[in-house]
Design an enzyme around this catalytic site. Structure first.
Site, mmCIF file in Angstrom:
data_model
loop_
_atom_site.group_PDB
_atom_site.id
_atom_site.type_symbol
_atom_site.label_atom_id
_atom_site.label_comp_id
_atom_site.label_asym_id
_atom_site.label_seq_id
_atom_site.Cartn_x
_atom_site.Cartn_y
_atom_site.Cartn_z
ATOM 1 N N SER A 39 36.653 25.429 40.450
ATOM 2 C CA SER A 39 37.882 25.037 39.768
ATOM 3 C C SER A 39 38.496 26.219 39.036
ATOM 4 O O SER A 39 37.783 27.118 38.573
ATOM 5 C CB SER A 39 37.590 23.930 38.758
ATOM 6 N N TYR A 67 33.276 21.382 31.080
ATOM 7 C CA TYR A 67 33.540 21.321 32.517
ATOM 8 C C TYR A 67 33.819 22.723 33.047
ATOM 9 O O TYR A 67 33.279 23.149 34.074
ATOM 10 C CB TYR A 67 34.730 20.391 32.761
#
Lengths: 442, 247
Positions: B138, B151
């Site tokens: 990501s 995250y």
């Protein structure tokens, strides 16, 4: 949010739900009151706008099974016809019936019992459905087929989503040897010739007439008759490879609403004249055409509904029984020619046997479909057209309708009482309600 | 005809996983969808198999159950030609700040599990001398930001792990692709307001992954190229300024 049909009239507020699976759709229904299922929103009027809530079938978009021996395909109801063609045409299979756009969902094709250019021989889509799963308003899932829950089967085919949400369906594909259509065009100088030509060429699997509805007098009903059949391998081998048409083209789009003055009597007359001459000059010469431009010419222009501007447009499609057809359709065309209302597309088609559903539109005779822009007096004008239809024993297609009266509707659909009875039996009377059912008192 | 190639999708029930499986199946690959929830996985497998006519199977994997990884690989009945790992958990960023159990779940789901499993397959690839590993990481891992740094840190770990694997196999026929999709319209982001020019459809991600692994080899891909620019700018802001920004 505000929803409309493909014709962009009428507009209504409704809550939108998008369940992600058939089971989720069934579980959702008992929590709602006054809901209607909605496929890909290609019904023209108010059929897929729930009175309080609309259940989108987009999340029910999975294929389930294909049995090559039986050619039977099972898919969830939100699968689009275009996806089926993309997946199966390269493998030599084609849907048994396709309407004028490939951007319809399987659930929508059943709910409208749609017909295509092959109705005179093949019947409607509903005639090819072996079975489907239906979520009743309370959430119970019923398998419906001619032998199981036969009444629900007949109520749901052509039932405009008013018996609950169709979750999945099985139907047979037809084998084809190519992705092309062998086509021929015939010129008909007037309506009688057009009707005679459609009847004389019933041996062609696909046929329809494009009518220049601005032609009047002796030329009233002047048309091009398109005949087609799936091209065989031998047809294609006979053609120079460089001149073979493309199977599927990337469509152009109409990105914004065009201003209302784009379409007027002169521009449409010019378009029709040009289109007619182009077609007439090619008449009599057989050629190979792509699946897309033969079946779905308007899909080539994405969002073509926007050419009518934000006010939207109406489509009027009726069917008149064989005996009364010539007279009634001549009278309707005469009124349209006199009024000079812009019509982008006018199609005449011979229909075969009546559909299986209590509210199925098709019945033996001729069907005529026209577009109308939203101008002053259009509703009054169409009411007069409806009087002609009713007097001739005809009916109006619910998937196209946004404005017919209850009286016109009730006169056209003699099995309506049985349909209402079934709605009562399954508790759908208030639970499942679209703007169409509300308007027509279904 | 050649034996069809074999793709393993880890996280096959996700929108990106499903789109990847369909894209590879359309190119004739046979596919195994692996995930924790077998019923929806079977629905996707039947969908793709019916659309493409290609064999699609399913296999159970719990990415947190690391001791089960060896048995999982044995159960596949053969070493895949390519693996796409779409396993991930966005979690609740606020909760991850204060709840160590939740933070641990996010870290293990996005880093520990995927890294250990891909590392295990990498050994098989090393022995065979061939294979493609695609890890979906990501842009959140490019620089830690206040809005979702747990995250982001886990994804940064995965990005570094993939980069290391790629370096280790740099002179072999084994390839490692890192994918940083940016915003994608999926179940994970449903309900979020996403800027359309920065948002990819799952099919676009799948197409990019297919091209990077089977057509034109790439090392690191941002699906929407504009993300490379955005992340370069974000990465180049000096820390004394960056720490005061609200991103």
């Amino acid at each position: 949010m505000e929803l409309t049909g493909w014709g962009r009239f009428p507009r209504f507020e409704t809550r939108l739900y998008e369940p992600s699976s058939p089971e989720a759709a069934a579980r959702l229904q008992p929590l709602l009151s006054g809901f209607a299922p909605r496929g890909n929103g290609r019904a023209y009027g108010d059929a897929a706008i729930g009175v309080t809530a609309s259940i989108l079938s987009r999340g029910l978009g999975r294929f389930r099974h294909f049995d090559p021996a039986e050619r039977r395909l099972t898919v969830e109801s939100g699968v689009l016809l275009s996806e089926i063609i993309d997946a199966f045409l390269p493998r030599g299979f084609f849907p048994p019936v396709v309407p004028g756009t490939q951007f319809v969902s399987v659930g929508g094709m059943i709910a409208s019992d749609i017909h295509g250019k092959n109705h005179h021989g093949a019947g409607g889509f509903g005639d090819h459905v072996d079975a489907f799963e239906l979520a009743l308003p309370g959430g119970e899932i019923r398998i419906c087929s001619p032998g199981q829950n036969a009444d629900l089967f007949k109520a749901t085919i052509g039932g405009m989503g008013l018996t609950g949400t169709i979750l999945s369906a099985s139907f047979k594909l037809i084998p084809v040897e190519s992705a092309l259509i062998a086509q021929e065009t015939i010129v008909a100088q007037n309506l009688d010739e057009a009707i005679a030509a459609l009847s004389a060429h019933e041996d062609w699997p696909y046929s329809a007439a494009w009518i220049d509805c601005l032609a009047s007098g002796a030329a009233l009903g002047r048309s091009l008759i398109y005949l087609g059949r799936h091209a065989k391998a031998a047809d294609i081998a006979a053609i120079d490879p460089h001149r073979r048409p493309a199977g599927k083209k990337r469509p152009l789009g109409v990105p914004i609403d065009l201003p209302g003055f784009t379409l007027n009597r002169l521009s449409v007359a010019a378009f029709n004249e040009l289109y007619f001459r182009k077609g007439a000059s090619a008449a009599g010469k057989p050629f190979l055409n792509g699946i897309g431009s033969f079946f779905f010419p308007l899909d080539g222009v994405l969002n073509w509904n926007r050419i009518y501007g934000r006010r939207g447009f109406l489509q009027h499609q009726c069917v008149i029984g064989t005996d009364a057809a010539a007279g009634a359709i001549a009278e309707i065309l005469g009124r349209f020619a006199k009024r000079g209302n812009a019509s982008f597309l006018a199609v005449l088609k011979k229909l075969g046997p009546a559909g299986r559903g209590y509210l199925s539109f098709p019945k033996p005779g001729f069907t005529l479909a026209l577009d109308l822009a939203m101008d002053r007096g259009v509703f009054e004008f169409l009411d007069e057209i409806d009087d002609i239809v009713v007097a001739a024993g005809g009916r109006i297609y619910l998937a196209k309708d946004a404005r017919q009266s209850r009286a016109t509707f009730e006169a056209g659909y003699p099995e309506l009482d049985r349909f209402r009875e079934i709605r009562r039996e399954i508790g759908a009377e208030r639970a499942v309600a679209s703007r169409l059912s509300d308007r027509l008192g279904i | 005809m050649d034996e069809p190639k074999f793709l393993l999708v880890l996280g096959g029930g996700s929108d990106i996983g499903r789109a990847c499986a369909l894209r590879f199946a359309q190119a004739g690959w046979r596919v195994t969808l692996a995930g924790r929830d077998l019923a929806p996985l079977k629905r996707e497998a039947e969908d793709i198999a019916t659309r493409t006519g290609v064999a699609i199977t399913t296999s159970f994997i719990d990415i947190l159950d690391t001791p089960s990884f060896a048995a999982f690989e044995t159960g596949l009945g053969g070493l895949p030609d390519a693996i796409v790992c779409v396993v991930g958990l966005l979690g609740d960023a606020r909760r991850a700040e204060t709840d160590p159990a939740h933070a641990s779940l996010v870290m293990r789901s996005n880093f520990e599990g995927p890294a250990l499993l891909l590392g295990q397959f990498a050994e098989g690839f090393a022995e065979r001398g061939e294979g493609v590993i695609v890890g979906v990481s990501s842009v959140a891992g490019d620089r830690g930001r206040a809005s979702n740094y747990v995250y982001g840190a886990a994804k940064a770990g995965l990005t570094a792990f993939l980069s290391g694997l790629r370096n280790r196999f740099g002179k072999t026929k084994i390839r490692v692709v890192t994918v940083k999709p940016g915003f994608v319209r999926t179940k994970m982001t449903a309900g979020m307001k996403l800027p359309p020019p920065l948002t990819a459809e799952p099919q676009e991600v799948a197409e990019a992954i297919y091209r990077a692994s089977a057509v034109k080899p790439r090392d690191v891909i941002y699906v929407k190229p504009v993300w490379r620019l955005i992340m370069t700018i974000i990465g180049s802001i000096p820390e004394p300024i960056f720490k005061r920004l609200k991103l």
